[in-house]
Design an enzyme around this catalytic site. Structure first.
Site, mmCIF file in Angstrom:
data_model
loop_
_atom_site.group_PDB
_atom_site.id
_atom_site.type_symbol
_atom_site.label_atom_id
_atom_site.label_comp_id
_atom_site.label_asym_id
_atom_site.label_seq_id
_atom_site.Cartn_x
_atom_site.Cartn_y
_atom_site.Cartn_z
ATOM 1 N N ILE A 1 7.857 -88.920 7.231
ATOM 2 C CA ILE A 1 7.840 -89.608 5.937
ATOM 3 C C ILE A 1 6.567 -90.416 5.767
ATOM 4 O O ILE A 1 6.010 -90.505 4.668
ATOM 5 C CB ILE A 1 9.089 -90.509 5.793
ATOM 6 C CG1 ILE A 1 10.349 -89.651 5.628
ATOM 7 C CG2 ILE A 1 8.965 -91.424 4.582
ATOM 8 C CD1 ILE A 1 11.173 -89.466 6.836
ATOM 9 N N ASP A 2 6.075 -91.012 6.841
ATOM 10 C CA ASP A 2 4.879 -91.849 6.767
ATOM 11 C C ASP A 2 3.671 -91.035 6.300
ATOM 12 O O ASP A 2 2.962 -91.417 5.356
ATOM 13 C CB ASP A 2 4.611 -92.462 8.143
ATOM 14 C CG ASP A 2 4.032 -93.869 8.049
ATOM 15 O OD1 ASP A 2 3.914 -94.394 6.929
ATOM 16 O OD2 ASP A 2 3.725 -94.442 9.100
ATOM 17 N N ASP A 3 3.417 -89.909 6.964
ATOM 18 C CA ASP A 3 2.305 -89.052 6.558
ATOM 19 C C ASP A 3 2.500 -88.531 5.145
ATOM 20 O O ASP A 3 1.557 -88.480 4.352
ATOM 21 C CB ASP A 3 2.173 -87.873 7.523
ATOM 22 C CG ASP A 3 1.358 -88.234 8.750
ATOM 23 O OD1 ASP A 3 0.126 -88.164 8.674
ATOM 24 O OD2 ASP A 3 1.948 -88.605 9.772
ATOM 25 N N HIS B 1 5.013 -97.840 2.799
ATOM 26 C CA HIS B 1 4.134 -96.748 2.372
ATOM 27 C C HIS B 1 4.818 -95.883 1.318
ATOM 28 O O HIS B 1 4.176 -95.401 0.379
ATOM 29 C CB HIS B 1 3.710 -95.904 3.572
ATOM 30 C CG HIS B 1 2.797 -96.628 4.500
ATOM 31 N ND1 HIS B 1 2.721 -96.351 5.851
ATOM 32 C CD2 HIS B 1 1.907 -97.630 4.280
ATOM 33 C CE1 HIS B 1 1.828 -97.161 6.418
ATOM 34 N NE2 HIS B 1 1.332 -97.935 5.483
ATOM 35 N N VAL C 1 1.626 -91.212 2.533
ATOM 36 C CA VAL C 1 0.187 -91.484 2.463
ATOM 37 C C VAL C 1 -0.552 -90.311 1.822
ATOM 38 O O VAL C 1 -1.426 -90.492 0.973
ATOM 39 C CB VAL C 1 -0.368 -91.793 3.870
ATOM 40 C CG1 VAL C 1 -1.885 -91.757 3.877
ATOM 41 C CG2 VAL C 1 0.121 -93.166 4.333
#
Length: 513
Positions: free
Chosen positions: A382-384, A458, A387
């Site tokens: 989810i983080d990538d 994010h 972003v």
């Protein structure tokens, strides 16, 4: 401050920004991405060297370069640490010592003598963590009976069971499955006599108590799992185990199904090396296509020069590219810059549209995320994804319709991965059974993947950038989670940056967005 001083400061600032922009573009790869080295600690090189020994691969030049790097990372006090500026770590130091001895260092070498003194002062091999003991068991310097037991039948437990492989984090899960095979077959490749490390046992190897110690707290999950470990040891000694063959076969199939295009497992070192050794224990030889592909894949992770060889634990091109784009845009580069467009198109082609392990707890969600690495289709995070989607939204790509569909698909996936407390984890939804971390096997670090403030922030920044109205319910739930996690002093802890500045630096832009 005078007007002239202010003008000079602005001039210096603009010059610094321009120089940094030029540097970043100089570092951009011809395909459009950015990719910086992911620094780790020397256990990567130590375990890589031990892996070669266990597989029977002798490569004197590689051993020399690996040992050169390991010795270069030793501190003045003879120790090795887990991160920059950390205190000496017992287990890390033991693994480095073993690797150096395997590569030809004598225990009388001054560097080795200092390391030995530190290791013995901290209780010796007997006090190392479980994963170090597993490596030592593989080379005959620890007994398998001295490792917490996990039966291969764990792979057979259904997904609704309180304990099953999908209740572990993605990185723990993909490491545990091959370990189930290793812990059943208990392979040993004995060290040659001149490479043994008996000197690291404080009371001598013949006086070691290999039993698993009872927890000091007699009430709690630790005691429950200790009792379970003792029962499992009795069951493991039974001559007939009716479900063992089925369990081992399923573990093997799971490993084969999860190998990535680059030869790795999960795009990270631990499951990669354990999967290779597990398949080797199942009879796969070095010429087998799966093993050959796995070993060849390390070439992309290795950084080699004339004297040294170091191995990255992971690769980070997706993350690096997303952050580089956002920073360049924030610093004044135009959204239609051809170099940013090239990076954006590269990212579009890296979107993952196939299912992974995340599907187990989000079975009604369509794939659409991004991973951290070049190749990791099983574990987009989810983080990538947040972003990258934020970066893509801000670039003026020529094919606007493809960009729109890509972002929409990503947001749909992210929204479907929101955990019930309102936050987002990295790889899985609702991976929050904290008692999992109490099993005796879990002394190596985090074994679950609960939501974190930095990842959630994010996502919030992305949704706010896209326009908050369509996602108001999702945002409201996430904001409640973020505010509930604020520390009394006003800060937030950033789990993936492992500090408070990272947490604050993630949350404030999200709130502004």
């Amino acid at each position: 401050m005078t007007q002239n001083t202010t003008q000079q400061l602005n001039k210096d600032l603009n010059r610094a920004i321009e120089r940094t922009q030029n540097y970043l573009f100089k570092e951009q790869y011809s395909e459009g991405f950015w990719w910086g080295e992911l620094e780790s600690n020397p256990t990567m090189e130590a375990e890589f060297l031990m892996l070669h020994f266990i597989l029977g691969i002798k490569d004197d030049e590689k051993f020399l370069k690996l040992s050169n790097h390991i010795i270069s990372q030793q501190r003045e006090d003879g120790t090795w640490g887990q991160y920059y500026g950390s205190p000496g770590d017992l287990s890390t130091s033991v693994e480095c010592y073993v690797a150096l001895k395997l590569s030809g260092y004598s225990e009388n070498n001054s560097s080795m003598a200092k390391a030995k003194d530190f290791i013995r002062s901290k209780g010796g091999i007997e006090k190392t963590r479980v994963f170090t003991k597993i490596w030592l068991a593989l080379i005959g310097q620890w007994k398998w009976e001295g490792v917490p037991i996990m039966p291969a039948e764990l792979i057979l437990l259904p997904n609704w069971s309180p304990i099953n492989i999908y209740e572990f984090s993605s990185w723990a899960r993909s490491t545990i499955v091959p370990l189930l095979i290793l812990m059943d077959k208990k392979p040993v490749r004995q060290l040659p006599e001149n490479a043994r490390v008996d000197e690291l046992f404080v009371d001598g190897i013949d006086n070691v108590d290999f039993s698993i110690k009872s927890p000091t707290n007699q009430i709690g999950w630790e005691t429950f799992f200790y009792a379970a470990d003792q029962v499992l040891r009795i069951l493991d000694k039974l001559p007939i185990k009716p479900t063992r063959e089925l369990a081992l076969k399923k573990c093997e199939e799971w490993i084969l199904d999860h190998q990535e295009a680059d030869g790795s497992w999960g795009g990270i070192q631990p499951p990669w090396v354990y999967s290779i050794m597990a398949l080797s224990a199942c009879g796969y030889d070095l010429d087998n296509p799966v093993i050959a592909k796995a070993l060849n894949g390390f070439k992309a992770f290795a950084i080699e020069d004339k004297q040294t060889l170091r191995v990255q634990a992971c690769l980070s091109p997706i993350w690096d590219t997303g952050l580089a784009i956002i920073s360049l845009l924030d610093s004044g580069i135009k959204p239609n810059d051809s170099r940013l467009r090239k990076a954006g198109n590269w990212l579009l082609n890296k979107q993952i549209k196939s299912d992974g392990d995340w599907r187990v707890k989000a079975d009604n969600v369509r794939a659409g995320g991004w991973a951290f690495e070049f190749d990791n289709t099983n574990y987009p995070d989810i983080d990538d994804a947040a972003v990258v989607a934020t970066a893509l939204h801000r670039i003026d790509l020529t094919d606007k319709e493809t960009k729109r569909r890509s972002i929409d698909r990503c947001v749909q996936w992210i929204n479907g991965m929101q955990s019930r407390n309102g936050g987002w984890a990295s790889f899985d939804k609702d991976n929050m059974r904290s008692f999992i971390a109490r099993i005796p096997f879990s002394d190596f670090g985090e074994t679950i993947d609960p939501p974190s403030v930095d990842v959630t922030a994010h996502v919030l920044e992305l949704l706010g950038t896209l326009g908050k109205e369509p996602y108001s319910k999702v945002i409201d739930k996430a904001l409640k989670y973020v505010f509930s996690e604020q520390e009394p002093d006003g800060s937030w802890f950033g789990r993936w940056g492992v500090n408070y500045i990272y947490g604050i630096g993630s949350v404030l832009p999200a709130l502004r967005s």
